[in-house]
Write a protein that holds these residues in place. Structure first.
Motif, PDB file in Angstrom:
ATOM      1  N   SER A 184       0.828  -1.217   0.000  1.00  0.00           N
ATOM      2  CA  SER A 184       0.000   0.000   0.000  1.00  0.00           C
ATOM      3  C   SER A 184       0.862   1.266   0.000  1.00  0.00           C
ATOM      4  O   SER A 184       0.491   2.276  -0.598  1.00  0.00           O
ATOM      5  CB  SER A 184      -0.968  -0.002   1.190  1.00  0.00           C
ATOM      6  N   SER A 185       2.033   1.202   0.628  1.00  0.00           N
ATOM      7  CA  SER A 185       2.916   2.388   0.647  1.00  0.00           C
ATOM      8  C   SER A 185       3.460   2.672  -0.747  1.00  0.00           C
ATOM      9  O   SER A 185       3.483   3.821  -1.200  1.00  0.00           O
ATOM     10  CB  SER A 185       4.088   2.176   1.609  1.00  0.00           C
ATOM     11  N   VAL A 186       3.904   1.611  -1.427  1.00  0.00           N
ATOM     12  CA  VAL A 186       4.406   1.800  -2.802  1.00  0.00           C
ATOM     13  C   VAL A 186       3.268   2.299  -3.690  1.00  0.00           C
ATOM     14  O   VAL A 186       3.456   3.223  -4.501  1.00  0.00           O
ATOM     15  CB  VAL A 186       5.022   0.488  -3.343  1.00  0.00           C
ATOM     16  N   ALA A 187       2.077   1.739  -3.506  1.00  0.00           N
ATOM     17  CA  ALA A 187       0.916   2.166  -4.315  1.00  0.00           C
ATOM     18  C   ALA A 187       0.640   3.653  -4.118  1.00  0.00           C
ATOM     19  O   ALA A 187       0.351   4.379  -5.077  1.00  0.00           O
ATOM     20  CB  ALA A 187      -0.311   1.339  -3.947  1.00  0.00           C
ATOM     21  N   ARG A 188       0.747   4.093  -2.880  1.00  0.00           N
ATOM     22  CA  ARG A 188       0.495   5.517  -2.598  1.00  0.00           C
ATOM     23  C   ARG A 188       1.528   6.407  -3.303  1.00  0.00           C
ATOM     24  O   ARG A 188       1.181   7.440  -3.895  1.00  0.00           O
ATOM     25  CB  ARG A 188       0.558   5.752  -1.081  1.00  0.00           C
ATOM     26  N   VAL A 189       2.795   5.991  -3.270  1.00  0.00           N
ATOM     27  CA  VAL A 189       3.860   6.790  -3.910  1.00  0.00           C
ATOM     28  C   VAL A 189       3.652   6.812  -5.426  1.00  0.00           C
ATOM     29  O   VAL A 189       3.772   7.868  -6.065  1.00  0.00           O
ATOM     30  CB  VAL A 189       5.252   6.224  -3.538  1.00  0.00           C
TER      31      VAL A 189
ATOM     32  N   ILE B   2      13.920   4.859  -7.106  1.00  0.00           N
ATOM     33  CA  ILE B   2      14.953   4.317  -6.204  1.00  0.00           C
ATOM     34  C   ILE B   2      14.298   3.856  -4.904  1.00  0.00           C
ATOM     35  O   ILE B   2      13.444   4.556  -4.352  1.00  0.00           O
ATOM     36  CB  ILE B   2      16.016   5.399  -5.897  1.00  0.00           C
ATOM     37  N   LEU B   3      14.690   2.667  -4.448  1.00  0.00           N
ATOM     38  CA  LEU B   3      14.246   2.167  -3.143  1.00  0.00           C
ATOM     39  C   LEU B   3      15.481   1.905  -2.285  1.00  0.00           C
ATOM     40  O   LEU B   3      16.367   1.154  -2.712  1.00  0.00           O
ATOM     41  CB  LEU B   3      13.456   0.867  -3.321  1.00  0.00           C
ATOM     42  N   LEU B   4      15.525   2.520  -1.113  1.00  0.00           N
ATOM     43  CA  LEU B   4      16.589   2.226  -0.149  1.00  0.00           C
ATOM     44  C   LEU B   4      15.977   1.459   1.023  1.00  0.00           C
ATOM     45  O   LEU B   4      15.138   2.006   1.754  1.00  0.00           O
ATOM     46  CB  LEU B   4      17.243   3.509   0.382  1.00  0.00           C
ATOM     47  N   ASN B   5      16.365   0.198   1.187  1.00  0.00           N
ATOM     48  CA  ASN B   5      15.863  -0.624   2.285  1.00  0.00           C
ATOM     49  C   ASN B   5      16.796  -0.474   3.487  1.00  0.00           C
ATOM     50  O   ASN B   5      17.757  -1.232   3.640  1.00  0.00           O
ATOM     51  CB  ASN B   5      15.815  -2.091   1.854  1.00  0.00           C
TER      52      ASN B   5
ATOM     53  N   ALA C 152       7.975  -2.577  -5.100  1.00  0.00           N
ATOM     54  CA  ALA C 152       8.484  -1.495  -5.970  1.00  0.00           C
ATOM     55  C   ALA C 152       8.716  -2.010  -7.383  1.00  0.00           C
ATOM     56  O   ALA C 152       8.428  -1.322  -8.369  1.00  0.00           O
ATOM     57  CB  ALA C 152       9.774  -0.920  -5.392  1.00  0.00           C
ATOM     58  N   ALA C 153       9.231  -3.232  -7.478  1.00  0.00           N
ATOM     59  CA  ALA C 153       9.483  -3.804  -8.806  1.00  0.00           C
ATOM     60  C   ALA C 153       8.163  -4.053  -9.531  1.00  0.00           C
ATOM     61  O   ALA C 153       7.996  -3.659 -10.696  1.00  0.00           O
ATOM     62  CB  ALA C 153      10.275  -5.101  -8.669  1.00  0.00           C
TER      63      ALA C 153
ATOM     64  N   GLN D 104       5.095  -2.859  -9.048  1.00  0.00           N
ATOM     65  CA  GLN D 104       4.187  -1.726  -9.306  1.00  0.00           C
ATOM     66  C   GLN D 104       4.804  -0.636 -10.168  1.00  0.00           C
ATOM     67  O   GLN D 104       4.105   0.183 -10.731  1.00  0.00           O
ATOM     68  CB  GLN D 104       3.734  -1.107  -7.981  1.00  0.00           C
ATOM     69  N   SER D 105       6.151  -0.605 -10.260  1.00  0.00           N
ATOM     70  CA  SER D 105       6.760   0.509 -11.002  1.00  0.00           C
ATOM     71  C   SER D 105       7.992   0.118 -11.804  1.00  0.00           C
ATOM     72  O   SER D 105       8.077   0.379 -13.004  1.00  0.00           O
ATOM     73  CB  SER D 105       7.118   1.641 -10.025  1.00  0.00           C
ATOM     74  N   MET D 106       8.975  -0.499 -11.162  1.00  0.00           N
ATOM     75  CA  MET D 106      10.287  -0.648 -11.815  1.00  0.00           C
ATOM     76  C   MET D 106      10.238  -1.608 -13.004  1.00  0.00           C
ATOM     77  O   MET D 106      10.812  -1.324 -14.059  1.00  0.00           O
ATOM     78  CB  MET D 106      11.331  -1.092 -10.793  1.00  0.00           C
ATOM     79  N   LEU D 107       9.538  -2.736 -12.851  1.00  0.00           N
ATOM     80  CA  LEU D 107       9.459  -3.682 -13.976  1.00  0.00           C
ATOM     81  C   LEU D 107       8.626  -3.123 -15.122  1.00  0.00           C
ATOM     82  O   LEU D 107       9.085  -3.118 -16.276  1.00  0.00           O
ATOM     83  CB  LEU D 107       8.943  -5.056 -13.492  1.00  0.00           C
ATOM     84  N   PRO D 108       7.418  -2.597 -14.862  1.00  0.00           N
ATOM     85  CA  PRO D 108       6.661  -2.011 -15.979  1.00  0.00           C
ATOM     86  C   PRO D 108       7.393  -0.856 -16.659  1.00  0.00           C
ATOM     87  O   PRO D 108       7.276  -0.682 -17.872  1.00  0.00           O
ATOM     88  CB  PRO D 108       5.356  -1.523 -15.342  1.00  0.00           C
ATOM     89  N   ASN D 109       8.190  -0.079 -15.892  1.00  0.00           N
ATOM     90  CA  ASN D 109       8.923   1.046 -16.482  1.00  0.00           C
ATOM     91  C   ASN D 109      10.261   0.631 -17.088  1.00  0.00           C
ATOM     92  O   ASN D 109      10.916   1.426 -17.759  1.00  0.00           O
ATOM     93  CB  ASN D 109       9.211   2.128 -15.422  1.00  0.00           C
TER      94      ASN D 109
END
Ligand SMILES: NC(=O)c1ccc[n+]([C@@H]2O[C@H](COP(=O)([O-])OP(=O)(O)OC[C@H]3O[C@@H](n4cnc5c(N)ncnc54)[C@H](O)[C@@H]3O)[C@@H](O)[C@H]2O)c1
Length: 256
Positions: free
Chosen positions: A71-76, A85-88, A122-123, A125-130
């Motif tokens: 849900s956090s990634v979805a919100r961003v 960029i994702l920093l874990n 992140a991958a 919802q965003s990184m793989l599709p992009n």
């Protein structure tokens, strides 16, 4: 301004090296989404960035819960269109003997499940599709070598090394780089809390750092920024030890 208009998620971004990264990335033009389990800590980091003229939002929550990651990634993604960029960075530790260790689920949940859930979200919802993205995990010297008293942390941080390499090769042809910073002793709250439990043990331990000092959190943030930047464009699957020479000294000798 290496990160101008980049959308960056930082877990554990409210204190220690996560806060140092929040300041560095925002200072170099990024839009930073600050996660932390402590809501007030995330909010304070956002307020600081905003007051300095930067852009940030708080996305508080417990990284060990898969639904929080999703849900956090979805919100961003909804708010800013993507995650670049994702920093874990979020992490916890304890001191307990292995035979009575009761923190296994909690420690491995935050320190290993968390980085996996956030990377996956992140991958997907965003990184793989992009076809583009960048992930930096934070392991530890404890991911390479053991010390007594935190079997869950040591196992989880070793797991982060494998997670990094595994995701790096799976996504190398999909435009995503995945790397890892492996800190040694760093002057942050996690260490101060442990020091309070056993000050003598920590004083002795610090004497064995080859560079004879703990790191500052900003030194970890700089290493994360290098790996996340285009300066590292051909680097993936790498574990960058930022430890004042500590891993090089795993021979049992004292520093010179
Ligand atoms: N300080 C060191 O010497 C050292 C050495 C090696 C590795 N590390 C690792 O560096 C990372 C950052 O730690 P730090 O030294 O900056 O400590 P820190 O305690 O200052 O920062 C950790 C942050 O993570 C947050 N956090 C804890 N549990 C969370 C959860 N479930 N969900 C979301 N956020 C959570 C905390 O609230 C805190 O803001 C951790 O992964 C830690 O294991 C630290």
């Amino acid at each position: 301004m290496r990160f101008k208009d980049k959308v960056v998620i930082i877990t554990g971004g409210g204190s220690g090296m996560g806060l140092a990264a929040t300041r560095l990335f925002a200072g170099e033009g990024a839009i930073v989404a600050v996660n932390d389990v402590k809501e007030a800590t995330a909010a304070a980091a956002v307020a600081e960035v905003t007051a300095a003229g930067g852009r940030a939002i708080a996305i508080p929550g417990d990284v060990s819960k898969r639904e929080v990651a999703e849900s956090s990634v979805a919100r961003v993604v909804k708010e800013f269109g993507r995650v670049d960029i994702l920093l874990n960075v979020a992490g916890i530790a304890t001191i307990q003997p292995a035979e009575t260790y009761d923190a296994w689920d909690r420690i491995t949940g935050v320190d290993l499940d968390g980085p996996f859930y956030w990377s996956q979200a992140a991958a997907a919802q965003s990184m793989l599709p992009n076809g583009s993205g960048n992930i930096v995990n934070v392991s530890s010297l404890a991911g390479h070598v053991a010390y007594p008293g935190d079997v869950g942390y040591i196992a989880a941080k070793a797991g982060v090394l494998g997670l990094t390499r595994s995701l790096a090769i799976e996504w190398a042809r999909k435009g995503i780089r995945v790397n890892c910073v492996s800190p040694g002793f760093t002057d942050t709250q996690i260490i101060r809390d442990m020091e309070a439990i056993d000050p003598n043990r920590f004083a002795e331990r610090k004497k064995r750092i080859p560079m004879a000092r703990a790191a500052q959190p900003e030194e970890m943030a700089k290493a994360m920024a290098f790996l996340a930047s285009d300066d590292a464009s051909y680097i993936t699957g790498v574990i960058l030890n930022v430890d004042g020479g500590q891993l090089a000294l795993s021979s049992g000798w004292s520093p010179a």
